[in-house]
Design a protein around this motif. Structure first.
Motif, mmCIF file in Angstrom:
data_model
loop_
_atom_site.group_PDB
_atom_site.id
_atom_site.type_symbol
_atom_site.label_atom_id
_atom_site.label_comp_id
_atom_site.label_asym_id
_atom_site.label_seq_id
_atom_site.Cartn_x
_atom_site.Cartn_y
_atom_site.Cartn_z
ATOM 1 N N LEU A 5 109.875 33.567 19.074
ATOM 2 C CA LEU A 5 109.497 34.340 20.248
ATOM 3 C C LEU A 5 108.950 33.430 21.348
ATOM 4 O O LEU A 5 109.209 33.664 22.541
ATOM 5 C CB LEU A 5 108.457 35.398 19.873
ATOM 6 N N GLN A 6 108.203 32.401 20.990
ATOM 7 C CA GLN A 6 107.730 31.452 21.995
ATOM 8 C C GLN A 6 108.899 30.722 22.649
ATOM 9 O O GLN A 6 108.934 30.548 23.872
ATOM 10 C CB GLN A 6 106.765 30.453 21.353
ATOM 11 N N ASP A 47 112.004 31.821 22.843
ATOM 12 C CA ASP A 47 112.742 32.798 23.660
ATOM 13 C C ASP A 47 112.059 33.015 25.003
ATOM 14 O O ASP A 47 112.725 33.093 26.046
ATOM 15 C CB ASP A 47 112.845 34.128 22.915
ATOM 16 N N GLY A 48 110.733 33.125 24.987
ATOM 17 C CA GLY A 48 110.001 33.338 26.230
ATOM 18 C C GLY A 48 110.147 32.162 27.185
ATOM 19 O O GLY A 48 110.373 32.348 28.392
ATOM 20 N N SER A 105 101.679 31.403 31.988
ATOM 21 C CA SER A 105 102.203 32.346 30.999
ATOM 22 C C SER A 105 101.579 32.100 29.632
ATOM 23 O O SER A 105 101.259 33.045 28.908
ATOM 24 C CB SER A 105 103.729 32.229 30.906
ATOM 25 N N THR A 123 99.253 35.178 28.110
ATOM 26 C CA THR A 123 99.782 35.890 26.936
ATOM 27 C C THR A 123 99.136 35.453 25.629
ATOM 28 O O THR A 123 99.597 35.849 24.556
ATOM 29 C CB THR A 123 101.308 35.699 26.822
ATOM 30 N N ARG A 161 101.590 33.572 23.309
ATOM 31 C CA ARG A 161 102.761 34.279 22.761
ATOM 32 C C ARG A 161 104.035 34.006 23.554
ATOM 33 O O ARG A 161 105.131 34.056 23.006
ATOM 34 C CB ARG A 161 102.497 35.790 22.732
ATOM 35 N N GLN A 188 105.380 35.957 25.536
ATOM 36 C CA GLN A 188 106.064 37.232 25.617
ATOM 37 C C GLN A 188 105.198 38.182 26.438
ATOM 38 O O GLN A 188 103.961 38.088 26.409
ATOM 39 C CB GLN A 188 106.278 37.835 24.222
ATOM 40 N N PRO A 189 105.815 39.107 27.195
ATOM 41 C CA PRO A 189 105.018 40.068 27.956
ATOM 42 C C PRO A 189 104.109 40.867 27.026
ATOM 43 O O PRO A 189 104.542 41.309 25.959
ATOM 44 C CB PRO A 189 106.077 40.973 28.600
ATOM 45 N N LEU A 225 103.855 38.898 31.699
ATOM 46 C CA LEU A 225 103.564 37.498 31.419
ATOM 47 C C LEU A 225 102.326 37.070 32.201
ATOM 48 O O LEU A 225 101.517 36.285 31.738
ATOM 49 C CB LEU A 225 104.759 36.616 31.800
ATOM 50 N N LYS A 270 109.145 44.392 29.759
ATOM 51 C CA LYS A 270 110.499 43.912 29.499
ATOM 52 C C LYS A 270 110.650 42.520 30.097
ATOM 53 O O LYS A 270 110.268 42.281 31.248
ATOM 54 C CB LYS A 270 111.526 44.878 30.073
ATOM 55 N N MET A 271 111.218 41.616 29.322
ATOM 56 C CA MET A 271 111.252 40.217 29.724
ATOM 57 C C MET A 271 111.876 39.981 31.104
ATOM 58 O O MET A 271 111.281 39.254 31.924
ATOM 59 C CB MET A 271 111.958 39.367 28.666
#
Length: 272
Positions: free
Chosen positions: A22-23, A25-26, A52, A56, A59, A61-62, A102, A125-126
């Motif tokens: 997830l990190q 991906d963000g 960010s 976060t 994370r 991620q939002p 974020l 949502k990203m």
């Protein structure tokens, strides 16, 4: 940009030796938007990544602001509610327009500013969260201050850049993250790949820290004898054994601090 090099570097700092999917991906979502917009000053990108990370809780991620209805009611009535564009009545808009993203936008006015007043959940949502991150920091939509105000041809001020989002709150901490990300970005744009960035270093390890290969690799590298503890047979008096115990305790505490993210290891470019 060589993203393998980038992730290999940020894995060590500011992420303390471990990366989750997830990190990754963000960060990829932020890097993709940077490329899409055709921006050039790596200091801006490094500061958006650093912001960010802080906003976060690492994370990438939002997220939605933590706290139940009672905590979020502080945004519902009174002076703070009015400042955020919420109604003065206790009608739940403090909870509805709680912080999200974020960079966590808060209050009806801020959701309206980014065009999602009617659908505040969009900030989780990203694609929307990344758009808010860029527009807010590039155009000054958060506080009126922009990335250009602190990073330009004459100015390089990562500490005061925190004013883009939230005064000087945690400004030195975030400036440290900025340095970590900038080191990684610079290494990732070298013409020749740096020698200490291996493909496996850029892969996620979504396992508990105690199962992380990176944790044990670092410990065994630092203290080779930990592999079998065979060296214990050479300790022949209680004072030496006690001293060893204290050293082992210190190492254990240091490892725990690193791998729980309480401290980070700064990493510069490898020597060539």
């Amino acid at each position: 940009m060589n993203r393998t090099t980038f992730f290999a570097y940020v894995r060590r700092a500011p992420f303390g030796g471990r990366l989750t999917q997830l990190q990754i991906d963000g960060m990829n979502a932020i890097l993709d938007e940077w490329d899409r917009r055709g921006l050039l000053d790596k200091r801006w990108l490094a500061y958006m990544l650093a912001t960010s990370l802080h906003e976060t809780g690492s994370r990438m991620q939002p997220i939605k602001e933590l706290g139940g209805d009672k905590y979020l009611s502080k945004y519902d009535t009174g002076k703070l509610a009015k400042a955020l564009g919420n109604t003065p009545q206790a009608d739940g808009d403090g909870q509805k327009f709680a912080g999200r993203g974020l960079v966590q936008i808060t209050g009806r006015s801020n959701y309206r500013k980014f065009g999602i007043e009617a659908r505040p959940e969009e900030a989780l949502k990203m694609p929307t969260a990344v758009s808010i991150l860029f527009d807010g920091m590039l155009e000054g939509k958060f506080t009126g201050r922009r990335l250009y105000d602190f990073f330009n041809q004459k100015t390089d001020d990562p500490e005061n850049a925190r004013r883009i989002v939230n005064g000087t709150d945690k400004s030195k901490l975030i400036a440290g993250y900025h340095k970590n990300f900038l080191d990684a970005l610079e290494a990732a744009t070298e013409a020749v790949p740096v020698p200490d960035a291996k493909p496996e270093d850029a892969q996620p390890d979504d396992v508990p820290a105690s199962q992380s290969k990176s944790l044990w690799t670092i410990l065994v590298t630092l203290f080779p004898g930990l592999g079998g503890l065979a060296f214990l047979q050479n300790i022949d008096n209680v004072f030496a054994l006690g001293a060893f115990g204290l050293v082992l305790l210190a190492v254990s505490v240091a490892a725990w601090l690193v791998f729980t993210g309480r401290i980070t290891i700064n990493r510069g470019k490898a020597a060539t």
